[in-house]
Every structure is written in structure tokens, then in C-alpha cells.
Design a protein around this motif. Structure first.
Motif, short mmCIF file in Angstrom:
data_model
loop_
_atom_site.label_atom_id
_atom_site.label_comp_id
_atom_site.label_asym_id
_atom_site.label_seq_id
_atom_site.Cartn_x
_atom_site.Cartn_y
_atom_site.Cartn_z
N GLU A 273 -3.86 -5.42 -14.50
CA GLU A 273 -4.66 -6.65 -14.61
C GLU A 273 -4.22 -7.67 -13.57
OE1 GLU A 273 -7.40 -6.98 -16.13
OE2 GLU A 273 -7.07 -4.94 -16.82
N LYS A 274 -2.90 -7.77 -13.37
CA LYS A 274 -2.37 -8.68 -12.36
C LYS A 274 -2.92 -8.37 -10.98
CE LYS A 274 2.27 -9.73 -13.97
NZ LYS A 274 3.66 -9.36 -13.64
N LEU A 275 -2.99 -7.05 -10.71
CA LEU A 275 -3.51 -6.60 -9.42
C LEU A 275 -4.95 -7.07 -9.23
CD1 LEU A 275 -2.13 -4.70 -7.33
CD2 LEU A 275 -3.58 -2.90 -8.20
N PHE A 276 -5.75 -6.97 -10.32
CA PHE A 276 -7.15 -7.39 -10.22
C PHE A 276 -7.27 -8.90 -10.06
CE2 PHE A 276 -8.16 -3.14 -11.65
CZ PHE A 276 -9.30 -2.88 -10.91
N VAL A 277 -6.35 -9.64 -10.71
CA VAL A 277 -6.38 -11.09 -10.57
C VAL A 277 -6.04 -11.46 -9.12
CG1 VAL A 277 -5.21 -13.23 -11.22
CG2 VAL A 277 -5.85 -11.58 -12.96
N GLU A 278 -5.09 -10.74 -8.55
CA GLU A 278 -4.61 -11.09 -7.22
C GLU A 278 -5.63 -10.73 -6.14
OE1 GLU A 278 -0.57 -9.84 -6.75
OE2 GLU A 278 -0.61 -10.25 -4.60
N PHE A 279 -6.24 -9.55 -6.24
CA PHE A 279 -7.07 -9.07 -5.14
C PHE A 279 -8.56 -9.05 -5.47
CE2 PHE A 279 -2.93 -7.13 -4.45
CZ PHE A 279 -2.70 -7.53 -3.16
N GLY A 280 -8.95 -9.36 -6.72
CA GLY A 280 -10.36 -9.35 -7.06
C GLY A 280 -10.92 -7.95 -6.99
N SER A 281 -12.14 -7.83 -6.51
CA SER A 281 -12.79 -6.51 -6.52
C SER A 281 -12.23 -5.60 -5.43
CB SER A 281 -14.30 -6.68 -6.33
OG SER A 281 -14.54 -7.39 -5.16
N ASP A 282 -11.47 -6.15 -4.48
CA ASP A 282 -10.86 -5.30 -3.46
C ASP A 282 -9.77 -4.42 -4.04
OD1 ASP A 282 -12.40 -6.06 -1.39
OD2 ASP A 282 -11.06 -7.65 -0.71
N ILE B 9 -9.75 -2.15 -5.97
CA ILE B 9 -10.10 -0.76 -6.22
C ILE B 9 -9.77 0.12 -5.01
CG2 ILE B 9 -12.49 -0.35 -5.45
CD1 ILE B 9 -11.24 -0.15 -9.05
N ASN B 10 -9.61 -0.49 -3.84
CA ASN B 10 -9.38 0.26 -2.61
C ASN B 10 -7.90 0.18 -2.20
OD1 ASN B 10 -9.33 1.27 -0.06
ND2 ASN B 10 -11.15 0.18 0.65
N PRO B 11 -7.17 1.29 -2.25
CA PRO B 11 -5.74 1.24 -1.95
C PRO B 11 -5.45 0.79 -0.52
CG PRO B 11 -6.48 3.51 -2.14
CD PRO B 11 -7.60 2.65 -2.62
N TYR B 12 -6.33 1.16 0.42
CA TYR B 12 -6.07 0.80 1.81
C TYR B 12 -6.09 -0.71 2.00
CZ TYR B 12 -6.57 5.70 2.92
OH TYR B 12 -6.38 7.04 2.97
N LYS B 13 -7.01 -1.38 1.26
CA LYS B 13 -7.10 -2.84 1.39
C LYS B 13 -5.87 -3.50 0.79
CE LYS B 13 -11.87 -3.89 2.06
NZ LYS B 13 -13.15 -4.24 1.48
N ILE B 14 -5.38 -2.97 -0.32
CA ILE B 14 -4.19 -3.55 -0.94
C ILE B 14 -3.00 -3.43 -0.01
CG2 ILE B 14 -2.55 -3.29 -2.82
CD1 ILE B 14 -4.67 -3.06 -4.66
N ILE B 15 -2.88 -2.28 0.62
CA ILE B 15 -1.77 -2.07 1.56
C ILE B 15 -1.88 -3.05 2.71
CG2 ILE B 15 -0.89 -0.46 3.27
CD1 ILE B 15 -1.41 1.73 1.27
N LYS B 16 -3.11 -3.26 3.18
CA LYS B 16 -3.31 -4.17 4.31
C LYS B 16 -2.96 -5.60 3.91
CE LYS B 16 -6.92 -5.34 7.52
NZ LYS B 16 -8.38 -5.45 7.53
N SER C 139 -8.96 13.17 -2.05
CA SER C 139 -8.68 12.64 -3.40
C SER C 139 -7.18 12.59 -3.66
CB SER C 139 -9.37 13.50 -4.45
OG SER C 139 -9.01 14.85 -4.28
N MET C 140 -6.47 13.59 -3.14
CA MET C 140 -5.02 13.62 -3.33
C MET C 140 -4.37 12.48 -2.57
SD MET C 140 -3.40 15.42 -5.27
CE MET C 140 -1.66 15.45 -5.64
N LYS C 141 -4.90 12.17 -1.38
CA LYS C 141 -4.34 11.08 -0.58
C LYS C 141 -4.44 9.76 -1.33
CE LYS C 141 -4.61 12.15 4.20
NZ LYS C 141 -5.47 12.24 5.37
N ARG C 142 -5.60 9.53 -1.94
CA ARG C 142 -5.77 8.30 -2.71
C ARG C 142 -4.78 8.24 -3.86
NH1 ARG C 142 -10.69 5.69 -1.32
NH2 ARG C 142 -10.67 4.28 -3.07
N PHE C 143 -4.61 9.39 -4.52
CA PHE C 143 -3.69 9.43 -5.65
C PHE C 143 -2.27 9.11 -5.20
CE2 PHE C 143 -0.65 11.92 -8.16
CZ PHE C 143 -0.80 11.28 -9.36
N VAL C 144 -1.83 9.72 -4.08
CA VAL C 144 -0.46 9.50 -3.61
C VAL C 144 -0.28 8.04 -3.16
CG1 VAL C 144 1.22 10.17 -1.87
CG2 VAL C 144 -0.15 11.90 -2.95
N LEU C 145 -1.34 7.50 -2.53
CA LEU C 145 -1.25 6.10 -2.11
C LEU C 145 -1.05 5.19 -3.32
CD1 LEU C 145 -3.89 5.43 0.65
CD2 LEU C 145 -1.43 5.26 0.78
N TRP C 146 -1.84 5.44 -4.39
CA TRP C 146 -1.68 4.61 -5.59
C TRP C 146 -0.30 4.79 -6.20
CZ3 TRP C 146 -3.96 0.48 -6.21
CH2 TRP C 146 -5.32 0.32 -5.98
#
Lengths: 150, 137
Positions: A13-22, A24-31, A68-75
């Protein structure tokens, strides 16, 4: 397995508060969190790894994985960065996917799967079993027990 | 090495000629060549430093490091040692560990390269981020 899933859900939930709808995308969070991402050849056994040095994070990920595995490992690695600050995180190995692994790995796996299930439409999700969700996400079947029931 | 030679080397690295450089800056023909004898003024120096993304000190030949965050030879050696330690699971400074899982030599080598790359990346990044402003030039 007895994991405190409410703690992990709170963090999500904290993650969603911090980044909003972004969120959902691991690459954006990393950026946005200013983490470096290196896609490289880590051999057959290692899927990904987080390294923290001098207060900066780098995520290493094996380039031979499927989408799909890449996304999983990133998360999974993001979970280490966010949930396990200051704890040594073991390299994410292929045989870490089964049940006999230590606590922080299991937490990170659960975080990863929960974040991936958020991408599925809620209406569809209500009809799906744990196994179907794993199939839908294209992940190995031995992760089935980590899917949270809503 | 004087300023002219340093600029010449930088231009060679970038793959452009001194003449092309003069055209880019709007200088007349042979103007940069005149810096063989006299040092350019501070305004010209800072323009050229910005263009090549190096410090003015480097252009004047006062330091070996092109930028304040470049790694020195000693730091590179340290990183190699640290990566080895990480792989053995001995280091407690940076975080990663393995719980005694056997790795074959090929995988170990790949992981070693990746860890070394990651460590030098974080080191440069930390230098960029956390160096106080007064030490940046």
C-alpha cells in the motif's frame, strides 16, 4: 508456512501511495528510486541479485530469463530493497523457488507475486484459483502456495 | 603536458579535429594552436571543460583525474578485492551473501564480473551524490 502477510500488504500500500499508478511497473519504480539495473549473464543458477554499497543499490538480473520471469525477479529484488534494508540478501538462485528457503526470501517472493497479481483485472481474479493465477502469470508451478487469497 | 596537448588528446578521443573544434566554438583558424605558447583565459577554459565534460584542473594539467568522481587506480584495486570478498561471503561492508551453496567456476567468474561492475557503479554514483559541493572541483 507462517508469514506475516499483513506487513507485506502494508508495504505494498505504501508503494502505491508513493508512486500512484506507476507502481505497477517495476522498471518505473527502479527508475524513480534511483536504482541501477544491469542486465547481464549471471550463469544458469543465479536469477538476480541486489547489491548495496555506499548507500547505493544495484540490481543485477540474468538476461537469459523469459519476460514474465524477469518481472518476477525484478519485483523480488525490489522487495529486498524496500523490505529488507540493511539485511544481507542472498543471491536469488533457481532452487530458491521451492519452500525450503529462509524467511526474507519467502517474504520477497510473496511481495513479488502479490505485485504481479495486482496487474490482473479484479473481476477476473475473483474466479481464478491459486494455480490458475500462477499459470496466468507464467511462473513456475512451485510458487503456487505463495499466492494470497483475497 | 601543456593545455594544448591535453585538448588535442581529448579531441582525438572524441574523434574530431582541432579545426572542427575551432569552428564549433566560433574561433578563428589557428586560435587553439596559439595556446601552445600561452594559456587560454578562464572563460575559454571553462567553455572547453564543459564541452569535454572534464574539470578545468585537468585541462591545466594539475590533476590526473578527468572528473571529480573518476575512480583512482587504488580504488579500482580495492573494488576488485571487495568483489572477491563478497563472492566468498566474507565482507560485511556491502550487503549480499550466499548460504554455502556450491557454485561452479564458470558461474563464479560471471558473478564476479557482474559484482565488480556493480561495485564500481555504486562507488561512482556515491561519489556523485555525496561529495560535498566544495570538493567537487
Amino acid at each position: 508456512m507462517h508469514l506475516n502477510k499483513y506487513w507485506i500488504l502494508e508495504e505494498i500500500e505504501k508503494l502505491f501511495v508513493e508512486f500512484g499508478s506507476d507502481a505497477i511497473n517495476p522498471y518505473k519504480i527502479i527508475k524513480y528510486s534511483d536504482i541501477d539495473l544491469i542486465e547481464t549473464n549471471l550463469g544458469n543458477k543465479t536469477l538476480g541479485q541486489t547489491i548495496r554499497n555506499k548507500r547505493c543499490y544495484v540490481i543485477l538480473i540474468n538476461k537469459n530469463l523469459s519476460y514474465s520471469m524477469k518481472r518476477f525477479v525484478l519485483w523480488h529484488e525490489i522487495a529486498h530493497v524496500r523490505l529488507h534494508k540493511g539485511i544481507s540478501t542472498a543471491a536469488f538462485r533457481a532452487n530458491n523457488l521451492n519452500r525450503m528457503i529462509c524467511g526474507i526470501e519467502a517474504e520477497a517472493n510473496m511481495f513479488a507475486i502479490e505485485m504481479l497479481t495486482r496487474t490482473i483485472d479484479e473481476q477476473d481474479l475473483s474466479y481464478m484459483s491459486q494455480f490458475q493465477i500462477i499459470e496466468y502469470l507464467g511462473l513456475p508451478h512451485n510458487l503456487e502456495h505463495l499466492v494470497l487469497q483475497h | 603536458m601543456n593545455t594544448y596537448e591535453i585538448i588535442k588528446d581529448l579531441a582525438k578521443e572524441k574523434g574530431i579535429s582541432i579545426r572542427q573544434l575551432e569552428i564549433n566554438f566560433g574561433y578563428s583558424n589557428g586560435y587553439i594552436g596559439s595556446w601552445k605558447r600561452q594559456t587560454p583565459n578562464s572563460n575559454e577554459l571553462s567553455r572547453i571543460a564543459d564541452y569535454f565534460d572534464v574539470s578545468v584542473d585537468y585541462l591545466l594539467g594539475r590533476t590526473e583525474k578527468k572528473r571529480y568522481y573518476d575512480l583512482t587506480e587504488k580504488e579500482k584495486k580495492d573494488i576488485a578485492i571487495q568483489a572477491e570478498k563478497l563472492l566468498e561471503g566474507l565482507d560485511s561492508d556491502a550487503e549480499t551473501n550466499y548460504y554455502g551453496e556450491p557454485l561452479d567456476d564458470e558461474d563464479k567468474e560471471k558473478l564476479y564480473d557482474a559484482i565488480q561492475l556493480a561495485l564500481s557503479l555504486t562507488k561512482v554514483k556515491a561519489k556523485k551524490k555525496f561529495t560535498p559541493k566544495k570538493y567537487r572541483q
